[in-house]
Design an enzyme around this catalytic site. Sequence first.
Site, PDB file in Angstrom:
ATOM      1  N   LYS A  22       4.198   7.173  30.831  1.00 26.71           N
ATOM      2  CA  LYS A  22       4.168   6.923  29.383  1.00 26.71           C
ATOM      3  C   LYS A  22       5.486   6.352  28.883  1.00 26.71           C
ATOM      4  CE  LYS A  22       4.135   9.509  25.010  1.00 26.71           C
ATOM      5  NZ  LYS A  22       5.580   9.565  24.702  1.00 26.71           N
ATOM      6  N   ASP A 121       6.852  13.134  18.132  1.00 26.76           N
ATOM      7  CA  ASP A 121       6.907  14.589  18.122  1.00 26.76           C
ATOM      8  C   ASP A 121       7.958  15.117  17.155  1.00 26.76           C
ATOM      9  OD1 ASP A 121       4.934  15.005  20.015  1.00 26.76           O
ATOM     10  OD2 ASP A 121       6.316  14.802  21.694  1.00 26.76           O
ATOM     11  N   MET A 342      18.989  19.034  24.133  1.00 27.33           N
ATOM     12  CA  MET A 342      18.837  17.778  23.411  1.00 27.33           C
ATOM     13  C   MET A 342      18.047  17.896  22.111  1.00 27.33           C
ATOM     14  SD  MET A 342      18.329  15.248  26.693  1.00 27.33           S
ATOM     15  CE  MET A 342      18.305  13.736  25.727  1.00 27.33           C
TER      16      MET A 342
END
EC number: 2.5.1.7
Length: 435
Positions: A22, A121, A342
């Site tokens: 992806k 997201d 992160m």
Amino acid sequence: MGTFKIEGGHQLKGSIKPQGAKNEALQILCAVLLTDQKVTIHNIPDIVDVNKLIALLQKLGVKVASVGANAYSFQADDINLEYLESEQFKIDGGSLRGSIMIVGPLLARFGKGYIPKPGGDKIGRRRLDTHFEGFIRLGASFRYNREEHFYGVEAKQLTGTYMLLDEASVTGTANIVMAAVLAKGTTTIYNAACEPYLQQLCNMLIRMGAEIKGVGSNLLIIEGVEKLGGTTHTMLPDMIEIGSWIGLAAMTKSELTIKDVSWKDLGQIPNVFRKLGITVEQKGDDIHVPAHANGYKIQKFIDGSILTVADAPWPGFTPDLLSIVLVIATQAEGEVLVHQKMFESRLFFVDKLIDMGAKIILCDPHRATVIGHNFKSQLKATTMTSPDIRAGISLLIAALSAKGTSIIHNIEQIDRGYERIDERLRAIGAKIERI
């Protein structure tokens, strides 16, 4: 809103082949804008995010044709730049995180690139500064409409320069590289991302006529060329999906073979799962995970302290698999500290696992300690909602291992990153139904 109904507690068996990557697809597809020649791409995953990007390219005027299973040809010889300033583009571009990577190619070839604030997201702050600071260093002017959250860069001619990136952003590096290949002169990018997917992009651009040195390192030197041509490209298997299937096998005590994984591009992934006590065997270019009938035991550090699994830029461990590590640890023997450096909101799905009976202490937005059950206490089925792609697949793995029937809502989040996942899981014995 779609829903999965999952009957957990069943052993799976067989082989499964990972989809195309992806995260590579989102870069590679944007690169077709750099040339008016035909570019053919194989092993494209049939997932929501990638299909949205292909539709966006078509609205831009790119000619798209199917040339086989998961394969398309693209030709950007008649681009409609007016679409970039339309209301429809603000809707289309804003629904997809990967849309940011059309800016570099458009800026390089046509002298301007626009994008609404990208979607994706909700896993914490995901700033775009690296992208635009790179474009500015190449000579572009930047503007931002705060009311409409609309970004724009323009330049009559990009000029090569030296830049030290403030972070080794994968999408930021990809965007800047795509802009620099058509810039005048030499561009040097230090602290560049060097993930396999970024290497794939660079090698594809080289086949198209770009001059790039240092591929695979964090120092890229690019000599601008006037024009790029067409090429054919095949995408790598998705390393995040590969890690997901390793986790699935361990949690369900199943014997699984993961086919054609491109071992040389997996980096730390097999080693991290081995530290969690999971047997990961290399058989040719396949991964074989035997049934862990007696469970799996988490290693400790040499001094006896608790194992910490943390994410880091490549060749460190990918942040996209920390959710999988966290779920696997719930049934391991031992403890692990998961440190998500992160993204500060990515561990917030642990409350759903706690509801299923997992022993997890959320230390802060970035760290969680997991105390494994060693399969002495099976996770319990529940009803839950998928918050993002990676948490969604982790909850799905938990449900497949749990006792009873679980319901997962908002599975569109899972479909964004995993191709026909219910069909492929049923083929290896999973009891999963799409409602």
